[in-house]
Design an enzyme around this catalytic site. Structure first.
Site, mmCIF file in Angstrom:
data_model
loop_
_atom_site.group_PDB
_atom_site.id
_atom_site.type_symbol
_atom_site.label_atom_id
_atom_site.label_comp_id
_atom_site.label_asym_id
_atom_site.label_seq_id
_atom_site.Cartn_x
_atom_site.Cartn_y
_atom_site.Cartn_z
ATOM 1 N N ARG A 97 -86.801 -11.379 109.415
ATOM 2 C CA ARG A 97 -87.013 -10.512 110.712
ATOM 3 C C ARG A 97 -86.676 -11.379 111.770
ATOM 4 N NH1 ARG A 97 -93.978 -9.979 112.727
ATOM 5 N NH2 ARG A 97 -93.214 -12.035 113.676
ATOM 6 N N ASP A 148 -92.792 -19.943 106.138
ATOM 7 C CA ASP A 148 -92.809 -21.156 106.195
ATOM 8 C C ASP A 148 -94.184 -22.715 105.333
ATOM 9 O OD1 ASP A 148 -90.684 -21.624 107.926
ATOM 10 O OD2 ASP A 148 -92.178 -21.902 109.931
ATOM 11 N N THR A 204 -86.229 -9.841 118.765
ATOM 12 C CA THR A 204 -86.246 -8.637 118.384
ATOM 13 C C THR A 204 -87.204 -7.647 117.731
ATOM 14 O OG1 THR A 204 -84.446 -7.902 116.611
ATOM 15 C CG2 THR A 204 -83.463 -8.580 119.381
#
Ligand code: PRP
Ligand code: URA
Length: 211
Positions: free
Chosen positions: A103, A204, A107
């Site tokens: 992603r 992450d 945006t």
């Protein structure tokens, strides 16, 4: 579209530890795998099976085995990879295809950077794995991808979902055969498109920062 939100104390307990910012990657990975196995139990409720005859030590009987064509499990890279082992433990005969999506954090639009899937998914039952359903952009693109290749029905397993993402997927799939299995339906999205209360960036937390 069918939506199933888990309601089980073991799942809520594991989710609580997963959300906790103090939980290290090693424990996060372990819990992700365990949660998928629990969610997969519901997600595979309608997996196609065929009858087989076997003999027990006592008598002949009829049982079932997973049918053909074999189900296809599709983790969305990166974070979906953390769910793969837990899923194939429950569905060991499944084939695995891969979709790499990320992603754009400005945006919030997804882009596809890798794809390794059978060209023809006609008649296949597909199981998408992605821990986070936030705006729904990534999952929506993955669902479109699979149906465009002829998939018959698609089940997505997400550990956390936001109502905004669920609504987007509902709009997008129309009357196509899609099931969504969530570990939790959270409150919503914050201004950065993160799920609240959520767990942060799943990729992450599983693997460390990407850049
Ligand atoms: C995360 C997550 C989903 C996506 C959800 O992936 O694993 O794929 O964001 O957000 P959306 O519903 O708004 O599309 P990310 O793009 O961070 O990539 P990563 O798995 O490589 O960390
Ligand atoms: N992707 C994540 O990893 N976490 C979120 O909260 C939203 C998108």
């Amino acid at each position: 579209m069918r939506v199933h939100v888990a309601d089980h104390p073991l799942i809520t307990h594991k989710l609580t530890v997963l959300r906790d910012e103090r939980t290290p990657s090693s424990v996060f990975r372990q819990l992700t795998e365990e949660l998928v196995t629990l969610l997969a139990y519901e997600a595979t409720r309608n997996v196609r099976v065929e009858s087989i005859e076997i003999r027990t030590p006592v008598t002949a009987t009829t049982g079932v085995r997973i049918g053909e064509p074999r189900p296809l499990v599709v983790p969305i890279l990166r974070a979906g990879l953390g769910m793969l082992d837990g899923m194939v433990k429950l569905l060991p005969t499944a084939e695995v295809g891969f979709l790499g999506m990320a992603r754009d954090e400005q945006t919030l639009q997804p882009y596809t950077y890798a794809e390794r899937l059978p060209a023809d998914l006609s008649d296949r039952q597909c199981f998408i794995l992605d821990p986070m359903l936030a705006t729904g952009g990534s999952l929506g693109a993955a669902i479109d991808f699979l149906f465009a290749r002829g998939a018959q029905d698609v089940t997505a397993i997400c550990i956390l979902g936001a109502p905004e993402g669920v609504a987007k997927i509902k709009d997008l799939v129309g009357d196509r055969d899609v099931t969504l299995v969530l570990g939790s339906l959270d409150e919503g999205l914050n201004e950065k498109g993160y799920i609240v209360p959520g767990l942060g960036d799943a990729g992450d937390r599983l693997y460390g920062t990407a850049d």
